[in-house]
Write an enzyme that holds these catalytic residues in place. Sequence first.
Site, PDB file in Angstrom:
ATOM      1  N   GLU A  95      23.155  -1.413 -25.378  1.00 18.81           N
ATOM      2  CA  GLU A  95      23.518  -0.228 -24.596  1.00 18.81           C
ATOM      3  C   GLU A  95      24.581   0.577 -25.343  1.00 18.81           C
ATOM      4  OE1 GLU A  95      25.321   0.739 -20.148  1.00 18.81           O
ATOM      5  OE2 GLU A  95      25.694  -1.213 -21.078  1.00 18.81           O
ATOM      6  N   HIS A  96      25.672  -0.090 -25.726  1.00 16.82           N
ATOM      7  CA  HIS A  96      26.767   0.531 -26.472  1.00 16.82           C
ATOM      8  C   HIS A  96      26.855  -0.126 -27.854  1.00 16.82           C
ATOM      9  CE1 HIS A  96      28.292   2.112 -22.612  1.00 16.82           C
ATOM     10  NE2 HIS A  96      28.137   0.884 -22.136  1.00 16.82           N
TER      11      HIS A  96
END
Length: 438
Positions: free
Chosen positions: A333-334
């Site tokens: 996601e990040h």
Amino acid sequence: MQNSSIIFEVPEQNELLTERFKTHKTLFNREVLNGVLSIFDEVADKGDEGIRSLTTKYDEVDLNELVLSNDYVEGCISSLSPTLRSALEQAIRNVRDVNLAMLPQTWEKQIRPGTVIGEQVVPLDSVGIWIPARKGPLISTAIMLVVAAKTAGVKKIVVGMPPLQNGLGDQGTVAAAKLAGADQFVIGNGVSIIAGFAQGTNSIPEVDGIYGPGPGGIAAAMSVAMTFGKKSVLGIGPTECVIFADETADPLKIAYDLINEGEHGPDSSSIFVTTSINLARKVETFLWKCIGEVEEKRRQYLKSVFGSKGKGAVVVASNIDEAFDFINWFAPEHLMIVCDKETENRALTNINNAGEILIGEYTPFSAANYGIGITAVLPTNHFARAFSGVTSKDMVKYSTIGRLNKDALQEIYPIIKEMGNYERLPCHVKAADIRLLE
């Protein structure tokens, strides 16, 4: 504090890593999906009363009303401290700037003489935004999603959230969403509120798009909502991050970045990837020291994340290509990249699967979560292989445009004739004939 090592070497320990993340591929299972379908059926059958009973059952809160009053909403704004309100307003401006820059525009282009194609871009009429709050308030998520919708030109923005024990919504989240442009607020059990957005009840309007993060049940509810013709973005589950760094990075800063994401909850994933065993050991040492300094509730979350059954890890790759392979497999996601310039360029060229990419030592996850203005509502659980974060681009729809003059129709007439005849659709051919015989 004494802890077992969380360092894994790849490819030698690929099997151990696969075992550690074996549940990561499944955001929700069939049992969860069946439960969600039952909730949708109950909301369809009983409407508001169904949502109230489901909220009592799952959230242990009895609700008199599902809609927050305007007086309560205004009171939430009044309750903000001047400094928090100032921070929220600046964050809203930054998120708006980013979403305006990303917002698609209607366009037309002549691609052949007499042939014009294009896209007409229009906002959705209405959206429902779900803001979870089980592990703490998420005012940043409220701002990112509401501003994305407002910037796109959505006419009606309805925000849903779980109730507090007093039957109302979190004050800061309500205030942030209202300042960002929300029109209405509803409270109740998450899956049932999403079911309400998809089908409509007396209190909850049916909307065209439904967005928001959450655990497996919420993700399953978004999937079911799409079968009702509602636009959504799938795979927005529990938070996860990967940091890729070389010896130029500060191990203490990396440790803090790992707990930055890990403190969201015990189901978070927080991973450091490097080719340096020396850096890996330093980061692990600092990590346990930093965890020991965190307040009790978040410390327990972090101990779960980096414990034997958690999804925290330090991965030491045998070479840089192995590191890239792992990151692309995980599809975080990040993603944070902290390397020398040459390695940074190689990473940006070779890493294709990530919800967001933060570059350099002065771009921590918290800056992206709160201040830069880019979205932090991003795909998890490998969904970044195919999906992107939620922005103003998701709050619009596209109608393709085509325009021909007579000469351009004449040019493609042989295509229409041959394909229409083969498909045994003579009226298709006739519709072109009558225009060319004029």
